[in-house]
Design an enzyme around this catalytic site. Structure first.
Site, short mmCIF file in Angstrom:
data_model
loop_
_atom_site.label_atom_id
_atom_site.label_comp_id
_atom_site.label_asym_id
_atom_site.label_seq_id
_atom_site.Cartn_x
_atom_site.Cartn_y
_atom_site.Cartn_z
CE1 TYR A 135 7.03 -13.69 -16.23
CE2 TYR A 135 5.00 -14.90 -15.91
CZ TYR A 135 5.73 -13.98 -16.61
OH TYR A 135 5.18 -13.33 -17.68
CE LYS A 190 14.88 -13.35 -29.15
NZ LYS A 190 14.44 -12.92 -30.49
CG ASP A 222 11.70 -12.97 -32.56
OD1 ASP A 222 11.73 -14.21 -32.43
OD2 ASP A 222 12.68 -12.33 -32.98
CG ASP A 246 1.84 -14.08 -18.67
OD1 ASP A 246 0.63 -13.99 -18.93
OD2 ASP A 246 2.39 -13.44 -17.76
CG ASP A 250 -3.39 -12.63 -22.06
OD1 ASP A 250 -3.80 -13.73 -21.61
OD2 ASP A 250 -3.48 -11.56 -21.43
#
Ligand code: NAD
Length: 362
Positions: A135, A190, A222, A246, A250
């Site tokens: 980001y 990852k 994942d 992020d 959620d």
């Protein structure tokens, strides 16, 4: 102790008013000062984060934040949009650690889209690194490709990067949080594909050596996304980078049924923090007096615990919220057959009443 109160836009003003009422009911010695932020600040001062608001936030022990944004500002230049105020506060206050607890209250088990047995008793904490990763990594932009699958074509690119100190400090935060809970940290990465996250995994493992009493497990993102809906109660503290956090936070928020119930905290190295509900300004219901104030009230409880060193007062708020839910009061977002529908103000009043009762009882 000083609290900067920044209600913002939409339902922000309605829900923060209730949290302030709850804080006042505790009868503690702190000063609260209110300032404009977001679209409201843009209207009054031409900027979503005016100098005076930033100064107040920086000089306070904690910021109690409502929400910012409205569709009517979507056409403004990006730096003037209400949401930029949050990014500005994060940057200037150095808020690198985001805490999002996902707790399923027994009374709200039916509000989740998952089966009751999967989420009953859920109490997990997602810790997201907030100031690094893809980001913020440079360089980024658009250019003409010189290689890849389509040389000569227009392309866009971002840079994923983490430095060792950035990973170390968020890892310490996670291990220390786990020590106060069930002593288990799941670090999500990852590492099988990304160099940045192999490094993340190595550094987290190194920091773990200082916390032999805490269990550490590593999980690919994942798989973590899958396990969060398959068996979320297996987690205790989840720590991950900015982008994975992020998305996973959620996903975790929906385990509990309503976004109107979810508090959050963002902290810097001095435990100064910004506390806000996980939801936005909900322009669709703003001004109707029906928004759920509990996420903001629970954010105020987190503020007392993390930044103001008032764990007892925090527990009093959390117990009052549990009491009010057990008594059957519900705002429209969590309402179900057989419970009593109330508005924003009535919900706030009920929490205040429950707190006053426990204070009187001593
Ligand atoms: P939102 O979270 O504001 O609303 C999503 C849905 O949830 C809406 O139907 C809304 O009515 C409902 N909802 C949200 N909070 C609720 C509450 N406390 N009680 C009852 N219902 C509630 O997300 P959105 O609609 O995508 O965004 C609206 C605006 O908020 C946008 O301008 C967006 O940029 C902004 N936003 C701000 C923040 C923030 O301030 N931190 C976060 C997310 C979105």
């Amino acid at each position: 102790m000083k609290i900067a109160v920044l209600p913002g836009d939409g339902i922000g003003t309605e829900i923060v008013a209730e949290a302030v009422k709850v804080l006042e009911a505790l009868d503690l010695a702190f000063e609260m000062e209110t300032a404009l932020v977001g679209g409201a600040a843009y209207e009054a001062h031409g900027h979503p984060l005016p100098e005076s608001t930033l100064k107040l936030a920086m000089a306070s022990d904690a910021v109690l934040f409502g929400a910012v944004g409205d569709w009517k500002y979507d056409k403004l230049d990006r730096p003037l949009r209400p949401e930029q105020a949050i990014l500005g506060l994060r940057k200037h206050m150095g808020l690198f650690a985001n805490f999002r607890p996902a707790i399923c209250y027994p009374e709200l088990v039916g509000a989740s889209s998952l089966k009751p047995e999967v989420i009953a008793g859920l109490d997990i904490l997602i810790i997201r690194e907030l100031t690094g990763d893809i980001y913020f990594g440079q360089p980024r932009g658009r250019r003409t490709a010189v290689d890849g699958h389509f040389p000569g074509a227009e392309e866009a690119f971002d840079t994923m990067r983490y430095s060792k100190p950035e990973i170390e400090r968020i890892a310490h935060v996670a291990f220390q949080a786990a020590r106060k809970r069930n002593k288990k940290v799941t670090s999500v990465d990852k590492a099988n594909v990304l160099e940045t996250f192999q490094f993340w995994k190595d550094v987290v493992t190194e920091v773990h050596a200082q916390y032999p009493d805490v269990e550490l497990e590593h999980m690919y993102v994942d798989n973590a996304a899958m396990q969060l809906v398959r068996a979320p109660k297996k987690f205790d503290v989840v720590v991950t980078g900015n982008m994975f956090g992020d998305i996973l936070s959620d996903e975790a928020s929906m385990l509990t049924g309503s976004i109107g119930m979810l508090p959050s905290a963002s902290l810097n190295t001095r435990n100064q923090g910004l506390y806000e509900p996980s939801h936005g300004s909900a322009p669709d219901i703003a001004g109707k007096g029906i928004a759920n104030p509990l996420a903001t009230i629970l954010s105020a409880a987190m503020m007392l615990r993390f930044s103001l060193n008032q764990a007892d007062a925090a527990a009093r708020i959390e117990a009052a919220v549990a009491h009010v839910l057990a008594s059957g009061l519900r705002t429209v977002d969590i309402w179900s057959e057989g419970t009593t529908k109330v508005g924003t103000r009535e919900m706030g009043d009920a929490v205040v009443k429950a707190i006053t009762k426990t204070i009187t009882k001593g």
